[in-house]
Write a protein that holds these residues in place. Structure first.
Motif, PDB file in Angstrom:
ATOM      1  N   MET A 248       0.826  -1.213   0.000  1.00  0.00           N
ATOM      2  CA  MET A 248       0.000   0.000   0.000  1.00  0.00           C
ATOM      3  C   MET A 248       0.858   1.261   0.000  1.00  0.00           C
ATOM      4  O   MET A 248       0.474   2.290  -0.585  1.00  0.00           O
ATOM      5  N   SER A 249       2.026   1.204   0.636  1.00  0.00           N
ATOM      6  CA  SER A 249       2.941   2.354   0.601  1.00  0.00           C
ATOM      7  C   SER A 249       3.426   2.617  -0.820  1.00  0.00           C
ATOM      8  O   SER A 249       3.549   3.776  -1.245  1.00  0.00           O
ATOM      9  N   ARG A 250       3.675   1.546  -1.570  1.00  0.00           N
ATOM     10  CA  ARG A 250       4.109   1.725  -2.960  1.00  0.00           C
ATOM     11  C   ARG A 250       2.964   2.214  -3.835  1.00  0.00           C
ATOM     12  O   ARG A 250       3.174   3.003  -4.772  1.00  0.00           O
ATOM     13  N   VAL A 251       1.737   1.740  -3.538  1.00  0.00           N
ATOM     14  CA  VAL A 251       0.575   2.221  -4.289  1.00  0.00           C
ATOM     15  C   VAL A 251       0.367   3.708  -4.036  1.00  0.00           C
ATOM     16  O   VAL A 251       0.007   4.481  -4.933  1.00  0.00           O
ATOM     17  N   GLU A 252       0.634   4.169  -2.826  1.00  0.00           N
ATOM     18  CA  GLU A 252       0.491   5.574  -2.480  1.00  0.00           C
ATOM     19  C   GLU A 252       1.430   6.443  -3.300  1.00  0.00           C
ATOM     20  O   GLU A 252       1.114   7.607  -3.612  1.00  0.00           O
ATOM     21  N   LEU A 253       2.577   5.867  -3.683  1.00  0.00           N
ATOM     22  CA  LEU A 253       3.534   6.603  -4.509  1.00  0.00           C
ATOM     23  C   LEU A 253       3.197   6.534  -5.989  1.00  0.00           C
ATOM     24  O   LEU A 253       3.932   7.087  -6.808  1.00  0.00           O
ATOM     25  N   GLY A 254       2.109   5.835  -6.354  1.00  0.00           N
ATOM     26  CA  GLY A 254       1.669   5.802  -7.740  1.00  0.00           C
ATOM     27  C   GLY A 254       1.907   4.503  -8.451  1.00  0.00           C
ATOM     28  O   GLY A 254       1.580   4.389  -9.642  1.00  0.00           O
ATOM     29  N   ASP A 255       2.475   3.469  -7.768  1.00  0.00           N
ATOM     30  CA  ASP A 255       2.735   2.175  -8.399  1.00  0.00           C
ATOM     31  C   ASP A 255       1.528   1.274  -8.171  1.00  0.00           C
ATOM     32  O   ASP A 255       1.384   0.642  -7.112  1.00  0.00           O
ATOM     33  N   PHE A 256       0.623   1.228  -9.167  1.00  0.00           N
ATOM     34  CA  PHE A 256      -0.589   0.410  -9.044  1.00  0.00           C
ATOM     35  C   PHE A 256      -0.385  -1.010  -9.520  1.00  0.00           C
ATOM     36  O   PHE A 256      -1.352  -1.760  -9.644  1.00  0.00           O
ATOM     37  N   SER A 257       0.865  -1.389  -9.779  1.00  0.00           N
ATOM     38  CA  SER A 257       1.131  -2.769 -10.218  1.00  0.00           C
ATOM     39  C   SER A 257       1.375  -3.715  -9.048  1.00  0.00           C
ATOM     40  O   SER A 257       1.613  -4.910  -9.253  1.00  0.00           O
ATOM     41  N   GLN A 258       1.356  -3.209  -7.821  1.00  0.00           N
ATOM     42  CA  GLN A 258       1.607  -4.050  -6.646  1.00  0.00           C
ATOM     43  C   GLN A 258       0.433  -5.006  -6.412  1.00  0.00           C
ATOM     44  O   GLN A 258      -0.720  -4.610  -6.481  1.00  0.00           O
ATOM     45  N   ARG A 259       0.747  -6.253  -6.156  1.00  0.00           N
ATOM     46  CA  ARG A 259      -0.266  -7.259  -5.885  1.00  0.00           C
ATOM     47  C   ARG A 259       0.175  -8.127  -4.700  1.00  0.00           C
ATOM     48  O   ARG A 259       1.370  -8.387  -4.494  1.00  0.00           O
ATOM     49  N   MET A 260      -0.804  -8.589  -3.924  1.00  0.00           N
ATOM     50  CA  MET A 260      -0.525  -9.506  -2.809  1.00  0.00           C
ATOM     51  C   MET A 260      -0.436 -10.931  -3.336  1.00  0.00           C
ATOM     52  O   MET A 260      -1.216 -11.352  -4.197  1.00  0.00           O
TER      53      MET A 260
END
Length: 337
Positions: A248-260
């Motif tokens: 979620m920290s990486r998504v906050e920076l704009g990286d929406f490719s993060q997946r669990m």
């Protein structure tokens, strides 16, 4: 007459043999007449004559048998002076004539005290302290009839005087032969003997200490097991949550490719799948908005001439207006006006 008694004894011998031979605990059988004559069968192979009750002793037994059905007492043969002293008891009862029930004699069955041992072992089975337990059978005079440890008994060389030892109750503590015991006793009104069970106090305390050690050991083992299970459960819960916080920290920076990548079937697994679906939906919406804006921009027609700055055009007219008058260029002047 003596001859008639010998003939009767000759006829009785097969019956006495058939009764005693199959029974290993029967040592001998004696039948006494009222005048004291004895018919005897014994399994002993010694040459010496076995002890018999005198007329006086039979008289005392007669008085006892008036009050009870039988008498159990240490055998007279147990006190004979020989190398291996047997420990036997006499079972004595009256012989009644049928149908008048008149007393015509007495029968004495000499029993090996090891017959009691089988009863004691049956009662002691599965006991963890049977090797230290002392089982005594004592008469009213304190003589030990039977001792499972093999001490005393038989002819009464061992004594357990309950009155001298001060045993007012059926259970408690007693010191006998210099050893402290926990005891319990039960008197039989049928035999008028008392069964005494002695357990060394030291053995009871050691057993109690072992039980306490086992309880403490099981308690520590249980605590360690609970701690290990708690750590495993907390690790299974906190580790996926930490991974989700990092994504979620990486998504906050704009990286929406993060997946669990957690694929469990519990609540954390469901949360991970919903998190991945949410990010996929957000990424799809962003892509759709971008494609829409791009298509809208491409759909506008291009301008044929470059747009002229209106301020620049007005300034030019203002310059041409005064210069057109002197030259009488009315056309220019009219246009600038």
């Amino acid at each position: 007459s003596h001859l008639e008694k010998e003939i009767i004894g000759y006829k009785l011998s097969p019956f006495l043999f058939d009764f005693s031979y199959p029974k290993p605990y029967v040592r001998s059988i004696s039948i006494y007449t009222l005048d004291g004559f004895r018919y005897n069968y014994t399994k002993r192979v010694e040459e010496e004559e076995t002890a018999a009750y005198t007329q006086e002793e039979l008289g005392r037994l007669h008085d006892l048998l008036q009050q009870r059905k039988f008498v159990l007492k240490p055998s007279a043969n147990s006190g004979l002076e020989r190398a291996n002293v047997e420990r036997n008891v006499d079972f004595i009862r009256r012989i009644n004539q049928i149908p008048t029930q008149r007393v015509i004699g007495y029968v004495n069955i000499e029993l090996d005290v090891n017959a009691f041992k089988s009863l004691v072992l049956a009662a002691e089975q599965a006991s963890v302290i049977e090797d230290a337990m002392r089982v005594l059978i004592v008469n009213d005079f304190g003589a030990i009839i039977y001792d499972n440890a093999g001490h005393g008994g038989g002819g009464g060389s061992g004594t357990f005087d309950m009155q001298a030892l001060g045993l007012p109750t059926s259970r408690g503590e007693v010191t006998w032969s210099g050893v402290p015991y926990q005891y319990t006793l039960q008197r039989s009104d049928y035999t008028e003997w008392t069964t005494v069970i002695l357990i060394p106090k030291e053995r009871i305390l050691s057993k109690q200490q072992r039980m306490q050690n086992m309880i403490v050991g099981f308690g520590l083992l249980t605590m360690l097991l609970i701690a290990a299970v708690s750590y495993m459960l907390s690790h299974q819960i906190t580790l996926p949550l930490r991974n989700m916080m990092r994504h979620m920290s990486r998504v906050e920076l704009g990286d929406f490719s993060q997946r669990m990548e957690y694929t469990g079937k519990n609540e954390i697994g469901k949360l991970s799948r919903m998190y991945n679906l949410m990010l996929s939906s957000i990424s799809r919406l962003i892509h759709e908005v971008y494609e829409s804006k791009l298509a809208e921009k491409n759909a506008q027609p291009p301008s044929p001439h470059p747009q002229t700055n209106p301020h620049l055009f007005q300034n030019t007219l203002n310059v041409k207006k005064p210069t057109s008058r002197p030259r009488s260029s009315w056309i220019v002047w009219m246009m600038t006006k």
